[in-house]
Write an enzyme that holds these catalytic residues in place. Structure first.
Site, PDB file in Angstrom:
ATOM      1  N   LYS A  19      -6.206   8.810 -10.056  1.00  0.00           N
ATOM      2  CA  LYS A  19      -7.504   8.296  -9.587  1.00  0.00           C
ATOM      3  C   LYS A  19      -8.581   9.366  -9.726  1.00  0.00           C
ATOM      4  CE  LYS A  19      -5.378   7.404  -5.774  1.00  0.00           C
ATOM      5  NZ  LYS A  19      -5.016   7.020  -4.413  1.00  0.00           N
TER       6      LYS A  19
ATOM      7  N   THR B 208     -14.661   5.762   3.639  1.00  0.00           N
ATOM      8  CA  THR B 208     -13.609   5.619   2.623  1.00  0.00           C
ATOM      9  C   THR B 208     -12.222   5.875   3.204  1.00  0.00           C
ATOM     10  OG1 THR B 208     -13.954   7.930   2.004  1.00  0.00           O
ATOM     11  CG2 THR B 208     -15.127   6.260   0.705  1.00  0.00           C
TER      12      THR B 208
ATOM     13  N   GLY C  67      -8.713   5.369   4.190  1.00  0.00           N
ATOM     14  CA  GLY C  67      -7.680   4.392   3.822  1.00  0.00           C
ATOM     15  C   GLY C  67      -7.838   3.777   2.438  1.00  0.00           C
ATOM     16  N   THR C  68      -8.709   4.336   1.603  1.00  0.00           N
ATOM     17  CA  THR C  68      -8.891   3.744   0.268  1.00  0.00           C
ATOM     18  C   THR C  68      -7.597   3.819  -0.556  1.00  0.00           C
ATOM     19  OG1 THR C  68      -9.843   5.844  -0.414  1.00  0.00           O
ATOM     20  CG2 THR C  68     -11.376   4.062  -0.074  1.00  0.00           C
ATOM     21  N   GLY C  69      -6.925   4.969  -0.487  1.00  0.00           N
ATOM     22  CA  GLY C  69      -5.701   5.137  -1.292  1.00  0.00           C
ATOM     23  C   GLY C  69      -4.622   4.155  -0.862  1.00  0.00           C
ATOM     24  N   CYS C  70      -4.502   3.975   0.455  1.00  0.00           N
ATOM     25  CA  CYS C  70      -3.495   3.049   0.992  1.00  0.00           C
ATOM     26  C   CYS C  70      -3.786   1.637   0.500  1.00  0.00           C
ATOM     27  CB  CYS C  70      -3.525   3.029   2.522  1.00  0.00           C
ATOM     28  SG  CYS C  70      -3.465   4.644   3.284  1.00  0.00           S
TER      29      CYS C  70
HETATM   30  O1  PXL Z   1      -4.876   7.329   3.011  1.00  0.00           O
HETATM   31  C1  PXL Z   1      -3.859   8.249   3.244  1.00  0.00           C
HETATM   32  C2  PXL Z   1      -3.159   8.000   4.541  1.00  0.00           C
HETATM   33  C3  PXL Z   1      -1.923   7.441   4.533  1.00  0.00           C
HETATM   34  N1  PXL Z   1      -1.224   7.189   5.653  1.00  0.00           N
HETATM   35  C4  PXL Z   1      -1.745   7.480   6.839  1.00  0.00           C
HETATM   36  C5  PXL Z   1      -2.998   8.025   6.904  1.00  0.00           C
HETATM   37  C6  PXL Z   1      -3.743   8.290   5.730  1.00  0.00           C
HETATM   38  C7  PXL Z   1      -5.068   8.861   5.789  1.00  0.00           C
HETATM   39  O2  PXL Z   1      -5.644   9.077   6.803  1.00  0.00           O
HETATM   40  O3  PXL Z   1      -3.523   8.297   8.082  1.00  0.00           O
HETATM   41  C8  PXL Z   1      -0.958   7.194   8.061  1.00  0.00           C
END
Ligand code: PXL
Length: 275
Positions: A176, A207, A209-212
């Site tokens: 990314k 932003t 939690g964008t990756g999740c």
């Molecule tokens: O976005 C990455 C991530 C994954 N998992 C948990 C997170 C975060 C970012 O804060 O808290 C539990």
């Protein structure tokens, strides 16, 4: 006969609902996939940062996995936050003979800078879990750790995606480009071709939690049987709208809007939005 498409996230929690397990389940729901979750770590965090992390005993994570797989076999699985080497070893052992699609979001550090994965685990995720993956979705700093070289531009990102596939053994990798200067381009390499995903940059601090969310869309679409390239296309659209229509909740880096795609083309009317 089970006709419902199912997906499982194995990850840490965010009690404020923007990242981790909570973001994954919201995303699965929006993509009309039945979402399930196995908790690895309970994280006391909010939009301002991470306060504390409680890692569940590995044996209890394993019990949750058995509970899911003995009853409702998921069509696809993703992993997010896996804090320790012991968790990774158990997961690698558990997933190695499963034939489900497996997406790895190699979460290492929260946006606030708080480590979500213990330092020594970084090489273990590379050696034990990446070879099992259908898709790995690192951002630039995560990709740098996986491949061990610096990524400054799109050519470096392409090289990294290729290494993750050809040398580390994943079926595909999306690197990314959000951390690169200039246009935000994500690069997918799927062993045959490179695919490029561009979007206009939205100036926003929301932003979290964008990756999740992005990797959860990919997981949901693979669960439905979509190709990797198509799943990433849908993921990119979904996350772009989720960022564009972010909610403005929280005192810090707020969450994205998991129903943002439904507001596309509408003026921003979401309560509390700043931009
Ligand atoms: O976005 C990455 C991530 C994954 N998992 C948990 C997170 C975060 C970012 O804060 O808290 C539990």
């Amino acid at each position: 006969m089970n006709q419902i498409t199912t997906a499982l996230t194995i990850a840490g929690t965010d009690p404020t609902g923007g990242a981790g397990i909570q973001a994954d389940l919201k995303t699965f729901q929006e993509r009309e996939v039945y979402g399930m979750s196995v908790v690895t770590s309970i994280v006391a965090q909010n939009t301002l940062g991470v306060d504390a992390i409680y890692n569940l005993p590995v044996s209890f994570i394993e019990k949750q996995l058995h509970a899911v797989f003995n009853d409702i076999e998921p069509d696809a699985v993703k992993t997010g936050m896996i804090a320790t080497i012991e968790m990774m070893e158990m997961l690698a052992d558990f997933l190695k003979d499963k034939s489900v699609d497996y997406v790895i979001d190699p979460v290492m550090v929260a946006k606030s800078g708080h480590a979500l994965m213990e330092e020594p685990s970084r090489k273990v995720i590379r050696d034990m879990l990446v070879p099992l993956a259908t898709v790995v979705t690192p951002n630039i700093p995560e990709a740098e750790i996986l491949v061990d070289f610096k990524i400054d531009n799109i050519d470096d990102a392409k090289r990294a995606a290729k290494v993750i596939v050809n040398e580390l053994g994943a079926k595909a990798a999306v690197v990314k480009g959000g951390h690169l200067s200039g246009e935000a381009i994500d690069v997918l390499y799927d062993k045959q071709d490179f695919h490029y995903y561009k979007s206009a940059r939205t100036e926003t601090k929301h932003t979290h939690g964008t990756g999740c969310t992005f990797s959860a869309v990919i997981t949901a679409e693979l669960a439905k049987g979509k190709s990797i390239a198509k799943a990433v296309t849908i993921g990119k659209k979904f996350i772009t709208d989720a960022i564009q229509y972010s909610l403005g909740v929280g005192k810090g880096n707020g969450p994205t809007n998991h129903w943002g795609y439904r507001l596309k083309g509408l003026p921003n009317q979401v309560k509390g939005r700043e931009e």
